[in-house]
Design a protein around this motif. Structure first.
Motif, PDB file in Angstrom:
ATOM      1  N   TYR A 145       0.758  -1.062  -0.026  1.00 18.53           N
ATOM      2  CA  TYR A 145       0.006  -0.147  -0.109  1.00 18.53           C
ATOM      3  C   TYR A 145       0.720   1.131   0.043  1.00 18.53           C
ATOM      4  O   TYR A 145       0.600   2.244  -0.671  1.00 18.53           O
ATOM      5  CB  TYR A 145      -1.001  -0.009   1.256  1.00 18.53           C
ATOM      6  N   SER A 146       1.893   1.115   0.638  1.00 22.08           N
ATOM      7  CA  SER A 146       2.845   2.418   0.763  1.00 22.08           C
ATOM      8  C   SER A 146       3.641   2.650  -0.751  1.00 22.08           C
ATOM      9  O   SER A 146       3.772   3.815  -1.081  1.00 22.08           O
ATOM     10  CB  SER A 146       4.069   2.147   1.625  1.00 22.08           C
ATOM     11  N   GLU A 147       3.592   1.611  -1.322  1.00 29.27           N
ATOM     12  CA  GLU A 147       4.133   1.824  -2.863  1.00 29.27           C
ATOM     13  C   GLU A 147       3.002   2.760  -3.480  1.00 29.27           C
ATOM     14  O   GLU A 147       3.335   3.492  -4.495  1.00 29.27           O
ATOM     15  CB  GLU A 147       4.488   0.549  -3.492  1.00 29.27           C
ATOM     16  N   TYR A 148       1.785   2.121  -3.366  1.00 25.22           N
ATOM     17  CA  TYR A 148       0.678   2.813  -3.862  1.00 25.22           C
ATOM     18  C   TYR A 148       0.503   4.470  -3.634  1.00 25.22           C
ATOM     19  O   TYR A 148       0.358   5.183  -4.183  1.00 25.22           O
ATOM     20  CB  TYR A 148      -0.669   2.112  -3.669  1.00 25.22           C
ATOM     21  N   LEU A 149       0.955   4.513  -2.215  1.00 26.16           N
ATOM     22  CA  LEU A 149       0.961   5.988  -1.635  1.00 26.16           C
ATOM     23  C   LEU A 149       1.760   6.852  -2.470  1.00 26.16           C
ATOM     24  O   LEU A 149       1.746   8.143  -2.577  1.00 26.16           O
ATOM     25  CB  LEU A 149       1.283   6.085  -0.096  1.00 26.16           C
ATOM     26  N   GLY A 150       2.995   6.191  -2.892  1.00 24.93           N
ATOM     27  CA  GLY A 150       4.112   6.920  -3.622  1.00 24.93           C
ATOM     28  C   GLY A 150       3.376   7.789  -4.764  1.00 24.93           C
ATOM     29  O   GLY A 150       4.002   8.766  -5.087  1.00 24.93           O
ATOM     30  N   GLU A 151       2.517   7.447  -5.499  1.00 24.85           N
ATOM     31  CA  GLU A 151       1.722   8.093  -6.416  1.00 24.85           C
ATOM     32  C   GLU A 151       1.368   9.545  -5.959  1.00 24.85           C
ATOM     33  O   GLU A 151       1.697  10.695  -6.414  1.00 24.85           O
ATOM     34  CB  GLU A 151       0.579   7.629  -7.063  1.00 24.85           C
ATOM     35  N   GLU A 152       0.677   9.439  -4.617  1.00 27.49           N
ATOM     36  CA  GLU A 152       0.205  10.854  -4.150  1.00 27.49           C
ATOM     37  C   GLU A 152       1.329  11.631  -3.232  1.00 27.49           C
ATOM     38  O   GLU A 152       1.502  12.709  -3.316  1.00 27.49           O
ATOM     39  CB  GLU A 152      -0.820  10.386  -2.959  1.00 27.49           C
ATOM     40  N   MET A 153       2.434  10.788  -2.946  1.00 25.27           N
ATOM     41  CA  MET A 153       3.651  11.573  -2.542  1.00 25.27           C
ATOM     42  C   MET A 153       4.499  12.086  -3.568  1.00 25.27           C
ATOM     43  O   MET A 153       5.517  12.742  -3.267  1.00 25.27           O
ATOM     44  CB  MET A 153       4.443  10.589  -1.726  1.00 25.27           C
ATOM     45  N   GLY A 154       4.290  11.955  -4.766  1.00 23.57           N
ATOM     46  CA  GLY A 154       5.220  12.438  -5.988  1.00 23.57           C
ATOM     47  C   GLY A 154       6.430  11.905  -5.957  1.00 23.57           C
ATOM     48  O   GLY A 154       7.472  12.374  -6.202  1.00 23.57           O
ATOM     49  N   MET A 155       6.383  10.310  -5.825  1.00 19.89           N
ATOM     50  CA  MET A 155       7.709   9.725  -5.779  1.00 19.89           C
ATOM     51  C   MET A 155       8.312   9.187  -7.158  1.00 19.89           C
ATOM     52  O   MET A 155       9.173   8.874  -7.403  1.00 19.89           O
ATOM     53  CB  MET A 155       7.750   8.733  -4.567  1.00 19.89           C
ATOM     54  N   TYR A 156       7.277   9.223  -7.903  1.00 22.94           N
ATOM     55  CA  TYR A 156       7.352   8.665  -8.982  1.00 22.94           C
ATOM     56  C   TYR A 156       7.786   9.800 -10.387  1.00 22.94           C
ATOM     57  O   TYR A 156       6.851  10.187 -10.847  1.00 22.94           O
ATOM     58  CB  TYR A 156       6.354   7.668  -9.657  1.00 22.94           C
ATOM     59  N   ASP A 157       9.011   9.988 -10.597  1.00 24.88           N
ATOM     60  CA  ASP A 157       9.219  11.266 -11.537  1.00 24.88           C
ATOM     61  C   ASP A 157       9.007  11.090 -12.860  1.00 24.88           C
ATOM     62  O   ASP A 157       8.764  11.895 -13.767  1.00 24.88           O
ATOM     63  CB  ASP A 157      10.584  11.683 -11.259  1.00 24.88           C
ATOM     64  N   THR A 158       9.115   9.775 -13.334  1.00 23.06           N
ATOM     65  CA  THR A 158       9.157   9.576 -14.834  1.00 23.06           C
ATOM     66  C   THR A 158       8.125   8.506 -15.126  1.00 23.06           C
ATOM     67  O   THR A 158       7.791   7.638 -13.969  1.00 23.06           O
ATOM     68  CB  THR A 158      10.744   9.098 -15.262  1.00 23.06           C
ATOM     69  N   PRO A 159       7.851   8.249 -16.277  1.00 26.16           N
ATOM     70  CA  PRO A 159       6.819   7.270 -16.708  1.00 26.16           C
ATOM     71  C   PRO A 159       7.569   5.652 -16.550  1.00 26.16           C
ATOM     72  O   PRO A 159       6.875   4.787 -15.913  1.00 26.16           O
ATOM     73  CB  PRO A 159       6.799   7.395 -18.184  1.00 26.16           C
ATOM     74  N   TYR A 160       8.773   5.861 -16.408  1.00 24.93           N
ATOM     75  CA  TYR A 160       9.685   4.604 -16.235  1.00 24.93           C
ATOM     76  C   TYR A 160       9.583   4.139 -14.805  1.00 24.93           C
ATOM     77  O   TYR A 160       9.485   3.160 -14.250  1.00 24.93           O
ATOM     78  CB  TYR A 160      10.895   4.778 -16.495  1.00 24.93           C
ATOM     79  N   ASP A 161       9.666   5.139 -13.635  1.00 25.77           N
ATOM     80  CA  ASP A 161       9.361   5.106 -12.393  1.00 25.77           C
ATOM     81  C   ASP A 161       8.226   4.340 -12.244  1.00 25.77           C
ATOM     82  O   ASP A 161       7.884   3.552 -11.173  1.00 25.77           O
ATOM     83  CB  ASP A 161       9.635   6.460 -11.550  1.00 25.77           C
ATOM     84  N   LEU A 162       6.990   4.942 -12.685  1.00 26.79           N
ATOM     85  CA  LEU A 162       5.560   4.581 -12.546  1.00 26.79           C
ATOM     86  C   LEU A 162       5.607   3.239 -13.215  1.00 26.79           C
ATOM     87  O   LEU A 162       4.846   2.450 -12.345  1.00 26.79           O
ATOM     88  CB  LEU A 162       4.661   5.593 -13.286  1.00 26.79           C
ATOM     89  N   PHE A 163       6.174   2.939 -14.319  1.00 25.35           N
ATOM     90  CA  PHE A 163       6.016   1.496 -14.728  1.00 25.35           C
ATOM     91  C   PHE A 163       6.767   0.619 -13.880  1.00 25.35           C
ATOM     92  O   PHE A 163       6.427  -0.556 -13.669  1.00 25.35           O
ATOM     93  CB  PHE A 163       6.869   1.367 -15.874  1.00 25.35           C
ATOM     94  N   GLY A 164       7.915   1.138 -13.076  1.00 24.76           N
ATOM     95  CA  GLY A 164       8.546   0.267 -11.801  1.00 24.76           C
ATOM     96  C   GLY A 164       7.595   0.062 -10.937  1.00 24.76           C
ATOM     97  O   GLY A 164       7.498  -1.139 -10.256  1.00 24.76           O
ATOM     98  N   ARG A 165       6.842   0.995 -10.776  1.00 26.16           N
ATOM     99  CA  ARG A 165       5.866   0.773  -9.516  1.00 26.16           C
ATOM    100  C   ARG A 165       4.694  -0.276  -9.902  1.00 26.16           C
ATOM    101  O   ARG A 165       4.337  -1.105  -8.933  1.00 26.16           O
ATOM    102  CB  ARG A 165       4.988   2.358  -9.116  1.00 26.16           C
ATOM    103  N   TYR A 166       4.154  -0.003 -11.039  1.00 25.38           N
ATOM    104  CA  TYR A 166       3.284  -1.235 -11.673  1.00 25.38           C
ATOM    105  C   TYR A 166       3.979  -2.583 -11.836  1.00 25.38           C
ATOM    106  O   TYR A 166       3.361  -3.569 -11.432  1.00 25.38           O
ATOM    107  CB  TYR A 166       2.520  -0.736 -12.962  1.00 25.38           C
ATOM    108  N   THR A 167       5.181  -2.638 -12.081  1.00 24.12           N
ATOM    109  CA  THR A 167       5.955  -3.838 -12.089  1.00 24.12           C
ATOM    110  C   THR A 167       5.901  -4.409 -10.747  1.00 24.12           C
ATOM    111  O   THR A 167       5.800  -5.705 -10.546  1.00 24.12           O
ATOM    112  CB  THR A 167       7.187  -3.551 -12.539  1.00 24.12           C
ATOM    113  N   TYR A 168       5.991  -3.682  -9.699  1.00 22.25           N
ATOM    114  CA  TYR A 168       6.232  -4.000  -8.463  1.00 22.25           C
ATOM    115  C   TYR A 168       4.775  -4.623  -8.004  1.00 22.25           C
ATOM    116  O   TYR A 168       4.630  -5.673  -7.355  1.00 22.25           O
ATOM    117  CB  TYR A 168       6.592  -3.154  -7.276  1.00 22.25           C
ATOM    118  N   GLU A 169       3.777  -4.025  -8.284  1.00 21.04           N
ATOM    119  CA  GLU A 169       2.431  -4.168  -7.905  1.00 21.04           C
ATOM    120  C   GLU A 169       2.166  -5.629  -8.932  1.00 21.04           C
ATOM    121  O   GLU A 169       1.546  -6.435  -8.372  1.00 21.04           O
ATOM    122  CB  GLU A 169       1.292  -3.245  -8.170  1.00 21.04           C
TER     123      GLU A 169
END
Length: 579
Positions: A444-468
């Motif tokens: 859930y904390s990884e999901y919160l990262g979107e609200e926290m502005g932790m995924y600076d690039t689309p690749y970071d966001l893809f990394g978050r989806y990869t982890y999910e």
């Protein structure tokens, strides 16, 4: 008259709760006495040198569990309506604890005292760094207990030998991992042995002659007592254990293995749920997350298939660190960036600090990308966010934001530190970790990262989806491996084709699931519950929904079973609506 009747009923209810809480306290006190009677107190786990290395033998553990069995029914007989809120939480956690200990004995899983990442033989990797090596007396204390550690190795080898006789063994792939992990402990070069590490750099306050004498004693003990025990274990594993180990990887292959896996799914999710329902949930989540991943491909304008995009991520040098220090620096920077966002989302924060360190070299090759190691205010130890710097070409930078959020903050460090600082709760609750809650919170904390502005690039966001997606795939592959007869290669292919994890990580992860049946399903099931409860609270409360309040109520009781968490949030919603 009606008010008088209501008051009498309230008083009666309070008396019933008080009596039941007293009965619960008596049960827990009896269980604590049993635990103290059989437990072996070894100060090494508190960062102190023992006189000798002591440990609980399984003969005593079996006696302990048999003494606990009668109290299982007593705990089950206490229902929610009988106890106060905190009483019911205490009852549920204690029930989960002792049920797990009983299962370990009933299924004889103690005959497999290791998993893919290690076990009894490499425990020193975890406790040696916490022992004091500052004075001559510290080193002498170390050398006094060190010879006795050989008995611990030999005893566990005896358990493995019994496992061969009873056909309760780890599969070949895990045994091969263990044999490779034994290499640092069995080499002839004493100076390279992990037990000799404290002597490689000694404090200058210890005189040169004393240093020389201590080193000579250490080399003799390691060469005479420790090394032979480890080499005998290695020989046994290669010559006797490995040839008889199962080729098939699922726990269903051992005696009563299918029943044991059903038990593990219930234990690790804290839900009355079947492996087949977990499998179905996994398939649905894989399909949902894949749609989000496809959207990222469109955003970056990638001209190719999903498989080609994964190949691009796994091979392009821009996504990988060039040195261990670069990886550690980025993890540390992400940790501080995340920490800066916490006051906006949490009303209660932790006191214990944390640091970032590399995974120890001797366990890194078979270890995961990162891990959290709990600290202690009492012992003066910070929490540690371990980052694996082994094989840098497998350490993807685009997944590091999600990993940091999960292992450091607001994930494991925040949750564990707050739990350890809880007041007015029994000690067994303060230190007990429930995987569905803790790992669910991490995801859930990884999901919160979107609200926290932790995924600076689309690749970071893809990394978050990869982890999910990785955690969704776990629901599928864990059940597939242990309940549906999947091969290791089927699991590797499924994970590799649906995530952007490096192939090295895919392989280490699959081996981890093989060696730890059921644990992998806890992450996604826990996260799904927390996200559902947040949606329930947000929908019910509308403009009065407060994210800080929600997080407070999720974390305020420490690590708890998911049904208890659900009940707590429902009570919070009802109370909030009544304000």
């Amino acid at each position: 008259m009606r008010n008088v009747l209501t008051l009498l009923l309230l008083i009666a209810g309070i008396r019933i709760h008080a009596q039941s809480d007293e009965k619960l306290a008596s049960i827990i006190d009896s269980l604590d006495k049993i635990d103290k009677r059989y437990s072996i107190e070894n100060p090494i786990w508190r960062g102190q040198h023992p006189t000798t290395f002591t440990f609980q033998k399984m003969e005593a553990k079996i006696e302990q569990v048999n003494s606990m069995r009668p109290y299982l029914e007593d705990l089950e007989a206490l229902g929610r309506e009988d106890l106060t809120e905190q009483g019911y939480i205490n009852r549920s956690i204690k029930l989960l604890q002792i049920s797990n200990e009983i299962s370990e004995v009933d299924y004889k899983i103690y005959l497999i005292p290791f998993n893919a990442e290690g076990g009894f033989f490499n425990r020193p990797s975890f406790f040696l760094p916490n022992l004091p090596f500052e004075t001559k007396q510290d080193y002498e204390a170390y050398l006094r207990w060190l010879p006795s550690f050989a008995q611990y190795i030999s005893y566990n080898q005896g358990l493995l030998e019994q496992g061969v006789k009873e056909k309760i063994q780890a599969p070949k792939v895990i045994v091969l991992n263990i044999i490779s992990l034994l290499a640092p402990w069995t080499g002839e070069e004493i100076n390279n042995n992990p037990f000799y590490t404290p002597f490689n750099v000694m404090p200058s306050a210890i005189g040169e002659q004393d240093q020389l004498e201590l080193k000579e004693k250490a080399a003799k003990i390691i060469g005479t007592d420790i090394l032979p025990a480890y080499q005998q274990l290695e020989k046994f594993l290669k010559d006797d254990y490995l040839p008889k180990a199962p080729e098939k990887v699922g726990i269903s292959e051992i005696k009563n293995g299918k029943s044991y896996y059903e038990n593990r799914v219930r234990h690790f999710t804290t839900l009355e749920i079947t492996p087949d329902s977990v499998f179905a949930t996994g398939l649905a989540e894989v399909a949902r997350i894949r749609a989000s991943m496809d959207a990222v491909l469109e955003e970056v304008g990638f001209d190719g298939s999903f498989e080609e995009f994964l190949a691009f991520l796994r091979t392009d040098e821009q996504f990988y660190p060039i040195s261990p220090q670069e990886l550690l620096n980025y993890a540390a920077w992400l940790s501080k960036k995340a920490e800066g966002q916490l006051p906006r989302l949490f009303s209660k924060l932790y006191e214990l600090p944390f640091t970032v360190e590399p995974v120890p070299d001797d366990i890194a090759p078979k270890y995961t990308a990162g891990r959290y190691v709990g600290g202690s205010k009492e012992q003066g130890r910070p929490g540690i966010y371990w980052v694996n710097t082994y094989d840098l070409k497998s350490r993807t930078l685009y997944t590091l934001p999600a990993l940091t959020l999960h292992e450091a903050v607001p994930g494991h460090h925040l949750q564990n530190a707050i739990a350890a600082e809880l007041e007015d709760v029994p000690e067994f609750r303060r230190n007990y970790y429930i995987s569905a809650f803790g790992e669910g919170w991490g995801l859930y904390s990884e999901y919160l990262g979107e609200e926290m502005g932790m995924y600076d690039t689309p690749y970071d966001l893809f990394g978050r989806y990869t982890y999910e997606m990785w955690r969704a795939c776990r629901l599928v592959v864990d059940v597939g491996l242990h309940y549906r007869g999947w091969t290791r290669q089927e699991a590797v292919d499924y994970m590799a084709s649906n995530t952007a994890l490096s192939i090295h990580e895919v392989n280490t992860e699959i081996d981890r699931y093989i060696g730890w049946p059921g644990q992998a399903v806890s992450y996604k099931m826990g996260e799904l519950m927390i996200k559902k409860l947040r949606n329930d609270a947000s929908t019910a409360l509308g403009e009065y929904f407060d994210i800080q309040e929600f997080h407070y109520h999720v974390l305020k009781n420490g690590s708890i079973p998911l049904p208890i968490l659900e009940s707590e949030i429902k009570s919070y919603i009802t109370a909030k609506k009544g304000e």
